[in-house]
Design a protein around this motif. Structure first.
Motif, PDB file in Angstrom:
ATOM      1  N   PHE A 160       0.827  -1.205   0.000  1.00  0.00           N
ATOM      2  CA  PHE A 160       0.000   0.000   0.000  1.00  0.00           C
ATOM      3  C   PHE A 160       0.863   1.257   0.000  1.00  0.00           C
ATOM      4  O   PHE A 160       0.642   2.177  -0.800  1.00  0.00           O
ATOM      5  CB  PHE A 160      -0.925   0.009   1.216  1.00  0.00           C
ATOM      6  CG  PHE A 160      -1.729   1.275   1.353  1.00  0.00           C
ATOM      7  CD1 PHE A 160      -2.925   1.429   0.675  1.00  0.00           C
ATOM      8  CD2 PHE A 160      -1.280   2.320   2.155  1.00  0.00           C
ATOM      9  CE1 PHE A 160      -3.664   2.608   0.787  1.00  0.00           C
ATOM     10  CE2 PHE A 160      -2.008   3.501   2.274  1.00  0.00           C
ATOM     11  CZ  PHE A 160      -3.201   3.639   1.585  1.00  0.00           C
ATOM     12  N   PHE A 161       1.844   1.304   0.893  1.00  0.00           N
ATOM     13  CA  PHE A 161       2.669   2.511   0.973  1.00  0.00           C
ATOM     14  C   PHE A 161       3.560   2.664  -0.259  1.00  0.00           C
ATOM     15  O   PHE A 161       3.810   3.780  -0.716  1.00  0.00           O
ATOM     16  CB  PHE A 161       3.484   2.515   2.266  1.00  0.00           C
ATOM     17  CG  PHE A 161       2.661   2.872   3.477  1.00  0.00           C
ATOM     18  CD1 PHE A 161       1.988   4.082   3.545  1.00  0.00           C
ATOM     19  CD2 PHE A 161       2.536   1.999   4.536  1.00  0.00           C
ATOM     20  CE1 PHE A 161       1.213   4.418   4.648  1.00  0.00           C
ATOM     21  CE2 PHE A 161       1.767   2.323   5.643  1.00  0.00           C
ATOM     22  CZ  PHE A 161       1.095   3.532   5.698  1.00  0.00           C
ATOM     23  N   ASP A 162       4.011   1.548  -0.808  1.00  0.00           N
ATOM     24  CA  ASP A 162       4.798   1.627  -2.042  1.00  0.00           C
ATOM     25  C   ASP A 162       3.951   2.205  -3.174  1.00  0.00           C
ATOM     26  O   ASP A 162       4.417   3.051  -3.947  1.00  0.00           O
ATOM     27  CB  ASP A 162       5.303   0.235  -2.415  1.00  0.00           C
ATOM     28  CG  ASP A 162       6.151   0.241  -3.680  1.00  0.00           C
ATOM     29  OD1 ASP A 162       7.203   0.898  -3.671  1.00  0.00           O
ATOM     30  OD2 ASP A 162       5.746  -0.381  -4.679  1.00  0.00           O
ATOM     31  N   GLU A 163       2.701   1.784  -3.254  1.00  0.00           N
ATOM     32  CA  GLU A 163       1.798   2.291  -4.296  1.00  0.00           C
ATOM     33  C   GLU A 163       1.484   3.768  -4.107  1.00  0.00           C
ATOM     34  O   GLU A 163       1.049   4.440  -5.055  1.00  0.00           O
ATOM     35  CB  GLU A 163       0.489   1.484  -4.275  1.00  0.00           C
ATOM     36  CG  GLU A 163       0.653   0.044  -4.763  1.00  0.00           C
ATOM     37  CD  GLU A 163      -0.505  -0.840  -4.307  1.00  0.00           C
ATOM     38  OE1 GLU A 163      -1.490  -0.294  -3.743  1.00  0.00           O
ATOM     39  OE2 GLU A 163      -0.410  -2.070  -4.503  1.00  0.00           O
ATOM     40  N   ASN A 164       1.686   4.282  -2.893  1.00  0.00           N
ATOM     41  CA  ASN A 164       1.381   5.686  -2.602  1.00  0.00           C
ATOM     42  C   ASN A 164       2.644   6.526  -2.417  1.00  0.00           C
ATOM     43  O   ASN A 164       2.642   7.525  -1.697  1.00  0.00           O
ATOM     44  CB  ASN A 164       0.467   5.779  -1.375  1.00  0.00           C
ATOM     45  CG  ASN A 164      -0.965   5.414  -1.687  1.00  0.00           C
ATOM     46  OD1 ASN A 164      -1.735   6.239  -2.157  1.00  0.00           O
ATOM     47  ND2 ASN A 164      -1.319   4.153  -1.442  1.00  0.00           N
ATOM     48  N   SER A 165       3.726   6.098  -3.062  1.00  0.00           N
ATOM     49  CA  SER A 165       4.971   6.879  -3.170  1.00  0.00           C
ATOM     50  C   SER A 165       5.710   7.069  -1.848  1.00  0.00           C
ATOM     51  O   SER A 165       6.436   8.046  -1.663  1.00  0.00           O
ATOM     52  CB  SER A 165       4.684   8.261  -3.799  1.00  0.00           C
ATOM     53  OG  SER A 165       4.063   8.117  -5.054  1.00  0.00           O
ATOM     54  N   PHE A 166       5.541   6.139  -0.912  1.00  0.00           N
ATOM     55  CA  PHE A 166       6.318   6.176   0.322  1.00  0.00           C
ATOM     56  C   PHE A 166       7.620   5.401   0.140  1.00  0.00           C
ATOM     57  O   PHE A 166       7.700   4.464  -0.659  1.00  0.00           O
ATOM     58  CB  PHE A 166       5.528   5.552   1.481  1.00  0.00           C
ATOM     59  CG  PHE A 166       4.456   6.446   2.038  1.00  0.00           C
ATOM     60  CD1 PHE A 166       4.633   7.103   3.248  1.00  0.00           C
ATOM     61  CD2 PHE A 166       3.258   6.623   1.356  1.00  0.00           C
ATOM     62  CE1 PHE A 166       3.641   7.928   3.763  1.00  0.00           C
ATOM     63  CE2 PHE A 166       2.258   7.442   1.860  1.00  0.00           C
ATOM     64  CZ  PHE A 166       2.451   8.091   3.075  1.00  0.00           C
ATOM     65  N   VAL A 167       8.627   5.793   0.915  1.00  0.00           N
ATOM     66  CA  VAL A 167       9.922   5.109   0.903  1.00  0.00           C
ATOM     67  C   VAL A 167      10.166   4.528   2.298  1.00  0.00           C
ATOM     68  O   VAL A 167      10.034   5.228   3.300  1.00  0.00           O
ATOM     69  CB  VAL A 167      11.072   6.085   0.547  1.00  0.00           C
ATOM     70  CG1 VAL A 167      12.413   5.370   0.586  1.00  0.00           C
ATOM     71  CG2 VAL A 167      10.829   6.714  -0.824  1.00  0.00           C
ATOM     72  N   GLU A 168      10.491   3.238   2.347  1.00  0.00           N
ATOM     73  CA  GLU A 168      10.806   2.620   3.643  1.00  0.00           C
ATOM     74  C   GLU A 168      12.258   2.923   3.992  1.00  0.00           C
ATOM     75  O   GLU A 168      13.171   2.601   3.225  1.00  0.00           O
ATOM     76  CB  GLU A 168      10.572   1.115   3.625  1.00  0.00           C
ATOM     77  CG  GLU A 168      10.807   0.480   4.988  1.00  0.00           C
ATOM     78  CD  GLU A 168      10.285  -0.942   5.113  1.00  0.00           C
ATOM     79  OE1 GLU A 168      10.173  -1.426   6.252  1.00  0.00           O
ATOM     80  OE2 GLU A 168       9.989  -1.568   4.075  1.00  0.00           O
ATOM     81  N   VAL A 169      12.449   3.563   5.117  1.00  0.00           N
ATOM     82  CA  VAL A 169      13.790   3.949   5.561  1.00  0.00           C
ATOM     83  C   VAL A 169      14.025   3.379   6.958  1.00  0.00           C
ATOM     84  O   VAL A 169      13.189   3.550   7.854  1.00  0.00           O
ATOM     85  CB  VAL A 169      13.954   5.483   5.609  1.00  0.00           C
ATOM     86  CG1 VAL A 169      15.364   5.855   6.042  1.00  0.00           C
ATOM     87  CG2 VAL A 169      13.623   6.106   4.253  1.00  0.00           C
ATOM     88  N   GLU A 170      15.154   2.709   7.151  1.00  0.00           N
ATOM     89  CA  GLU A 170      15.499   2.180   8.473  1.00  0.00           C
ATOM     90  C   GLU A 170      16.139   3.271   9.312  1.00  0.00           C
ATOM     91  O   GLU A 170      17.011   4.007   8.830  1.00  0.00           O
ATOM     92  CB  GLU A 170      16.453   0.998   8.337  1.00  0.00           C
ATOM     93  CG  GLU A 170      15.823  -0.198   7.640  1.00  0.00           C
ATOM     94  CD  GLU A 170      16.816  -1.334   7.437  1.00  0.00           C
ATOM     95  OE1 GLU A 170      18.023  -1.107   7.661  1.00  0.00           O
ATOM     96  OE2 GLU A 170      16.374  -2.429   7.069  1.00  0.00           O
ATOM     97  N   THR A 171      15.717   3.378  10.550  1.00  0.00           N
ATOM     98  CA  THR A 171      16.280   4.366  11.473  1.00  0.00           C
ATOM     99  C   THR A 171      17.071   3.645  12.562  1.00  0.00           C
ATOM    100  O   THR A 171      16.895   2.444  12.774  1.00  0.00           O
ATOM    101  CB  THR A 171      15.161   5.222  12.091  1.00  0.00           C
ATOM    102  OG1 THR A 171      14.162   4.374  12.660  1.00  0.00           O
ATOM    103  CG2 THR A 171      14.525   6.104  11.021  1.00  0.00           C
ATOM    104  N   PRO A 172      17.939   4.350  13.288  1.00  0.00           N
ATOM    105  CA  PRO A 172      18.851   3.677  14.225  1.00  0.00           C
ATOM    106  C   PRO A 172      18.132   2.984  15.382  1.00  0.00           C
ATOM    107  O   PRO A 172      17.122   3.458  15.889  1.00  0.00           O
ATOM    108  CB  PRO A 172      19.721   4.824  14.759  1.00  0.00           C
ATOM    109  CG  PRO A 172      19.591   5.919  13.761  1.00  0.00           C
ATOM    110  CD  PRO A 172      18.228   5.793  13.183  1.00  0.00           C
ATOM    111  N   ILE A 173      18.701   1.850  15.782  1.00  0.00           N
ATOM    112  CA  ILE A 173      18.247   1.156  16.991  1.00  0.00           C
ATOM    113  C   ILE A 173      19.047   1.656  18.199  1.00  0.00           C
ATOM    114  O   ILE A 173      18.530   1.753  19.303  1.00  0.00           O
ATOM    115  CB  ILE A 173      18.397  -0.374  16.837  1.00  0.00           C
ATOM    116  CG1 ILE A 173      17.410  -0.883  15.771  1.00  0.00           C
ATOM    117  CG2 ILE A 173      18.158  -1.099  18.152  1.00  0.00           C
ATOM    118  CD1 ILE A 173      15.943  -0.677  16.100  1.00  0.00           C
TER     119      ILE A 173
END
Length: 594
Positions: A160-173
């Motif tokens: 869903f988010f890919d289809e709506n132009s979102f980018v998955e970004v990993e943030t620090p643990i």
């Protein structure tokens, strides 16, 4: 020692065989669920992650296979080759119940001791045993189904988010300790002696930094950590679907996320929810349901009857109103006969755990008005209370008098408890509501100061900014929660995108300028260089899966959860570490008694 696979290679999964496979030669592999020796025939239920197939060992087909099968016990791991035939005594309860497999060849890949828990859905073993032998508990079909639904939901969210132009970004643990509400889990740094990382309670600050960086639309399915007291729907480490968007307002965020919620429930539950989802201001939710996460599957709304009883001869009511408290009530309509004096006493004991001092009641039955407080109330007051609820024959009204917080908390929980007792909560029904216009602050009596209701980065409603310092209790937030069946599944807000307003917010929370820069300096520094209006939402992914699967405990939708004491019975974590490791970290242990 187990046999090797040799030339055998799995052709089908156990749960996939159907009548269309009759006469096929197949190779199945899995665990022995059950074994029955009927003399010349041995029947085995063979299980894998897709289901069960009945396999049959017959001396007329293979004496060698039959002799091996005689040694097989529950949970042995085996591979078989055989032919699919029509089953004479069909099992309508199994998808594979029309067929069985007559075995020509079998290999015992590994043996098993008698398991300490049964591998079946209706096993009533203790939670402690389930967690200690989690790898066995996870063999149960309902647990495997829960993890599959979790996987499908995660994939659906990502699509869903890919289809709506979102980018998955990993943030620090490994990040910086910041005061965001709950207690941090701290990690000592070996290369920076006497300094600590914190595990993130959420990626809140990092996703705001991504908006400053111009990423525009970010999401992440991410682990978060909070060192807080646990209950049925909390874990020390949990999963969020974290979302942030630039150049948006509340409407943009709600509209997009309603589409996500619609998609999840349509594809996973076959339910088409009505859009737009209804909205309810925080104040209305508290006044009507005693909760900012109201369960709307049943009625019993709370009503304020303070005005009716403020001059009553019943001092419990009139004195409460006179000292700034409230008198509120719910009408359990149509169920008067279900509540005996003993049952009402149990309800009174129940709400006392939420601070209430007592529970008054008025029954309307064939004899007329039945109430232990009727002699203290005038006929007009009783009639006005009844008229307020439009109460009828067969109704019972429950009343609590106290400070507003106690009254709402008590009645909010009472309406749910009563609905449970009357079996009025339909687990197949889903009621959705957005809760909006939260207060920006809430008063912490222990600390004797205002703290952020959500977090310190939430934007105030524009028209309330002028009273930020003078009347913080009146300031509303640009915040919103999505609530489903009385559970907060997600929450978010529009964020502050102005360094001056952010500093005012920190000031209102009691931070000096130096403290604010010490704790959040990297954010305030970033805010000097042009920040877009931005906002987002975070879903409690585990809670969402719990709702989708109908589970009552969050541990049933997490592969390897912790106990109520934040321990792992499987791995025995947390555990002690040796002296050398502590010395490397410049840590010495002290006794609590020191």
């Amino acid at each position: 020692m187990g046999e090797k696979l040799g030339s055998l290679r799995r052709t089908h999964m156990c749960g996939d065989l159907r009548s269309s496979n009759i006469n096929d030669e197949v190779v199945l592999m899995g665990w022995v669920q059950k074994r029955r020796n009927l003399g010349g025939l041995i029947f085995v239920d063979l299980r894998d992650t897709t289901g069960i197939s009945q396999i049959v060992f017959d001396t007329d087909i293979s004496e060698d296979a039959f002799n091996k099968a005689d040694k097989i016990r529950n949970e042995y791991v085996i591979a078989i080759k055989g032919n699919v035939v029509e089953r004479h005594s069909k099992n309508k309860d199994l998808p594979t119940g029309d067929i069985e497999v007559f075995v020509k060849e079998v290999k015992i890949l590994d043996e098993s001791q008698t398991p300490p828990i049964y591998i079946k859905d209706d096993d009533d073993v203790s939670d402690a045993m389930r967690l200690k032998y989690r790898y066995l508990d996870l063999r149960k079909p309902f647990m495997q189904n829960n993890l599959k639904i979790r996987h499908k939901t995660a994939k659906l969210v990502r699509d869903f988010f890919d289809e709506n132009s979102f980018v998955e970004v990993e943030t620090p643990i490994l990040t910086k300790p910041t005061p965001e509400g709950a207690r941090d889990y701290l990690v000592p740094s070996r290369v920076n002696p006497n300094k600590f990382f914190a595990l993130p309670q959420s990626p809140q600050l990092m996703k705001q930094m991504l908006m400053v960086s111009g990423m525009d639309r970010y999401y992440q399915i991410v682990k978060c950590f909070r060192d807080e007291d646990l209950r049925a729907n909390r874990q020390p480490e949990f999963t969020q679907v974290d979302v942030e968007m630039s150049f948006v307002d509340i409407e943009d965020i709600i509209r997009l996320n309603e589409k996500l919620i619609y998609k999840i429930f349509k594809e996973l539950k076959g339910i088409e929810i009505d859009l737009p989802i209804k909205r309810m201001p925080y104040r209305e939710a508290m006044d009507k349901y005693g909760s900012d996460k109201p369960d709307l599957r049943f009625g019993f709304e709370i009503s304020n009857i303070s005005e009716i009883v403020k001059d009553s001869q019943f001092k419990v009511f009139s004195d409460t109103v006179d000292t700034g408290g409230e008198v509120r009530a719910i009408n359990v309509n149509g169920y008067e006969s279900e509540f005996s004096r003993k049952g009402i006493s149990k309800l009174e004991k129940y709400i006392k755990t939420y601070g209430a001092k007592g529970l008054a009641w008025i029954k309307i039955n064939e004899e007329g008005i039945n109430s232990p407080i009727s002699k203290f109330l005038s006929e007009e007051e009783i009639n006005n209370i009844i008229e307020n609820f439009n109460a009828k024959l067969g109704d019972i009204i429950f009343i609590v008098a106290d400070k507003q917080k106690v009254v709402l908390d008590s009645l909010g929980h009472l309406r749910i408890e009563v609905a449970k007792q009357l079996d009025l909560i339909d687990d197949e029904k889903f009621e959705f509501v957005w809760i909006t216009e939260f207060p920006l602050f809430e008063y912490n009596e222990e600390e004797d100061r205002y703290v952020a209701k959500h977090h310190p980065f939430t934007h105030p409603v524009d028209e309330d900014i002028d009273i930020l310092e003078t009347s913080p209790e009146k300031v509303r937030a640009k915040a919103y929660d999505i609530v489903i069946n009385g559970d907060e599944i997600g929450g978010g807000s529009i964020r502050i995108n102005n360094s001056e307003l952010q500093e005012r917010m920190f000031n209102a929370l009691g931070f000096t300028k130096e403290e604010a820069w010490s704790k959040f300096g990297f954010l305030l520094e970033a805010f000097k260089y042009g920040v877009p209006p931005h906002g987002g939402i975070a879903y409690g992914f585990d809670r969402l899966i719990m709702l989708l699967t109908g589970m009552k405990n969050i541990r049933d939708v997490i592969a390897f959860p912790k106990t109520q004491n934040a321990t792992s019975l499987l791995t025995e974590a947390p555990s002690g570490v040796n002296k050398d490791q502590l010395e490397e970290l410049n840590i010495s242990l002290i006794s609590k008694n020191d």
